[in-house]
Design a protein around this motif. Structure first.
Motif, mmCIF file in Angstrom:
data_model
loop_
_atom_site.group_PDB
_atom_site.id
_atom_site.type_symbol
_atom_site.label_atom_id
_atom_site.label_comp_id
_atom_site.label_asym_id
_atom_site.label_seq_id
_atom_site.Cartn_x
_atom_site.Cartn_y
_atom_site.Cartn_z
ATOM 1 N N ASP A 253 0.928 -1.279 0.010
ATOM 2 C CA ASP A 253 -0.054 -0.200 -0.056
ATOM 3 C C ASP A 253 0.821 1.120 -0.026
ATOM 4 O O ASP A 253 2.120 1.297 -0.035
ATOM 5 C CB ASP A 253 -1.040 0.042 1.310
ATOM 6 C CG ASP A 253 -0.294 -0.104 2.543
ATOM 7 O OD1 ASP A 253 0.829 0.264 2.614
ATOM 8 O OD2 ASP A 253 -0.952 -0.271 3.620
ATOM 9 N N GLY A 254 0.176 2.342 0.206
ATOM 10 C CA GLY A 254 1.002 3.618 0.031
ATOM 11 C C GLY A 254 1.425 4.052 1.188
ATOM 12 O O GLY A 254 2.473 4.969 1.184
ATOM 13 N N LEU A 255 1.500 3.404 2.317
ATOM 14 C CA LEU A 255 2.244 3.711 3.757
ATOM 15 C C LEU A 255 3.436 2.441 3.830
ATOM 16 O O LEU A 255 3.959 2.750 4.933
ATOM 17 C CB LEU A 255 1.293 3.475 4.865
ATOM 18 C CG LEU A 255 -0.035 4.313 4.837
ATOM 19 C CD1 LEU A 255 -0.790 4.065 5.995
ATOM 20 C CD2 LEU A 255 0.493 5.992 4.823
ATOM 21 N N GLY A 256 3.597 1.951 2.790
ATOM 22 C CA GLY A 256 4.650 0.900 2.574
ATOM 23 C C GLY A 256 4.497 -0.388 3.298
ATOM 24 O O GLY A 256 5.430 -1.322 3.633
ATOM 25 N N GLN B 58 9.154 4.548 5.669
ATOM 26 C CA GLN B 58 7.802 4.706 4.958
ATOM 27 C C GLN B 58 7.850 4.861 3.666
ATOM 28 O O GLN B 58 7.956 6.443 3.721
ATOM 29 C CB GLN B 58 6.772 5.035 5.721
ATOM 30 C CG GLN B 58 6.478 4.546 7.296
ATOM 31 C CD GLN B 58 7.690 4.940 8.365
ATOM 32 O OE1 GLN B 58 8.611 5.598 8.082
ATOM 33 N NE2 GLN B 58 7.280 4.602 9.657
ATOM 34 N N SER B 59 7.796 4.324 2.558
ATOM 35 C CA SER B 59 7.487 4.662 1.230
ATOM 36 C C SER B 59 6.544 3.833 0.408
ATOM 37 O O SER B 59 6.706 2.549 0.814
ATOM 38 C CB SER B 59 8.987 4.470 0.400
ATOM 39 O OG SER B 59 9.007 5.101 -0.685
ATOM 40 N N PRO B 60 5.823 4.434 -0.198
ATOM 41 C CA PRO B 60 4.767 3.721 -1.300
ATOM 42 C C PRO B 60 5.362 2.331 -1.706
ATOM 43 O O PRO B 60 6.506 2.666 -2.579
ATOM 44 C CB PRO B 60 4.158 4.607 -1.980
ATOM 45 C CG PRO B 60 4.433 6.011 -1.622
ATOM 46 C CD PRO B 60 5.774 5.889 -0.963
ATOM 47 N N CYS C 104 10.256 -0.163 -3.577
ATOM 48 C CA CYS C 104 9.642 1.191 -3.223
ATOM 49 C C CYS C 104 9.930 2.468 -3.890
ATOM 50 O O CYS C 104 10.887 2.362 -4.627
ATOM 51 C CB CYS C 104 9.833 1.338 -1.810
ATOM 52 S SG CYS C 104 9.290 0.056 -0.664
ATOM 53 N N ARG C 105 9.133 3.228 -3.646
ATOM 54 C CA ARG C 105 9.330 4.611 -4.673
ATOM 55 C C ARG C 105 10.841 5.227 -4.176
ATOM 56 O O ARG C 105 11.180 6.193 -4.847
ATOM 57 C CB ARG C 105 8.186 5.918 -4.578
ATOM 58 C CG ARG C 105 8.344 6.770 -5.331
ATOM 59 C CD ARG C 105 6.852 7.657 -5.231
ATOM 60 N NE ARG C 105 5.947 6.847 -5.664
ATOM 61 C CZ ARG C 105 4.635 7.342 -5.583
ATOM 62 N NH1 ARG C 105 4.345 8.542 -5.143
ATOM 63 N NH2 ARG C 105 3.646 6.567 -6.307
#
Length: 310
Positions: free
Chosen positions: A141-144, A171-173, A195-196
């Motif tokens: 998800d967007g919270l990693g 914490q990275s998407p 992750c991003r």
């Protein structure tokens, strides 16, 4: 498109989505290809043989490469109001699709009818998902965070089994997830999470005595503005010791890295796209790689393996 191999060859380009293609996936039997997009649609393509003609008339006869969809081969389109960020075929039921949308909803669709079978809402945007051989669905998800679900192959019912939160400060998407039934560094099933922030973590997956993910390696790359598409490369030899991963970049290039040599430049660079790469997928046999970009173009790469590599 995977070392060691020959020169890459683009087989087909598909133009159907009106916005960015976010994910692609082959069916377990290689006879269908799924593509989803920010335009809210999920498409399923029927594969067919593609005739590859030689550049000279007096050269060897034309060759047919199986498993390449044609632009007219789209037989199922499921439209939605929300952008679709990721999708996969069910591991044991090719008539079932699992997709994640910008509305934080995980949905299970029937391919033959286009009907929704079930859904599950998460606390954050669903960015990536992967189906692993032990019938688990891994969702990022967007919270990693990484979620482990099971999806019933008959009813499509969704059940949450476990959730793994990232360490503080990282914490990275989650933008890409790949799975492999056996990986040398993990000494068993493995999950690759990109992750991003440019970090790709390798986890060992254990199911006994309880379901768990433990980190066994990582690959650090430059941070990205868009999502990082990442996949394992198929094993080309029984005595292959290194693990290779293929990554899509914002420059439109496709890079292949050696996971056992972090910090080193890519071993292979593929160039065909003019826009950032958004999705990558190998077919089941490992002979073909499909890459999709931000302009909605999809390219197919056929891996040419030398005799000495067999």
């Amino acid at each position: 498109a995977c070392p060691p191999g020959g020169q890459p060859q683009v087989l087909q380009m598909l133009e159907a989505h009106t916005r960015r293609v976010t994910d692609v996936d082959w069916s377990p039997s290689d006879n269908m290809l799924m593509s989803c997009s920010l335009d809210g649609s999920t498409r399923v393509w029927q594969t067919m043989g593609l005739v590859v003609r030689t550049p000279h008339l007096d050269a060897s006869p034309s060759k047919i490469l199986p498993g390449c969809p044609s632009p007219e081969g789209c037989f199922r389109v499921v439209h939605g109001k929300e952008a679709v960020h990721c999708g996969r075929f069910h591991a044991t039921n090719a008539d079932m699709l699992i997709v994640g949308s910008s509305s934080q909803e995980l949905r299970v669709l029937r391919v033959s009818s286009g009907r929704q079978l079930s859904s599950r809402r998460l606390a954050s945007r669903i960015c990536a998902l992967e189906v692993v051989p032990c019938s688990l669905v891994v969702v990022g998800d967007g919270l990693g965070r990484v979620h482990l679900f099971t999806v019933d192959r008959g009813t499509g019912g969704i059940s949450l089994q476990r959730r793994v939160d990232p360490p503080k400060g990282r914490q990275s998407p989650v933008t890409g997830i790949a799975a492999r039934p056996w990986c040398a560094p993990a000494k068993g099933p493995a999950i690759l999470v990109g992750c991003r922030n440019g970090r790709a973590d390798l986890f060992a997956l254990t199911t006994r005595p309880k379901l768990a993910l433990s980190q066994v390696g990582h690959l650090q790359m430059p941070p990205l503005v868009l999502d990082l598409a990442i996949q394992f490369c198929p094993v080309v030899s029984v005595d292959q010791l290194n693990e290779y991963v293929v990554c899509g970049w914002e420059t439109g290039e496709v890079h292949i890295y050696d996971l056992c040599a972090p910090g080193k430049p890519p071993v292979v660079v593929l160039q065909a796209h003019a826009a950032p790469i958004t999705a990558l997928s190998w077919n089941v046999s490992g002979s073909m790689l499909v890459s999709a970009d931000n302009d909605g173009f999809v390219a197919f790469w056929h891996r040419l393996v030398r005799k000495c590599d067999l």
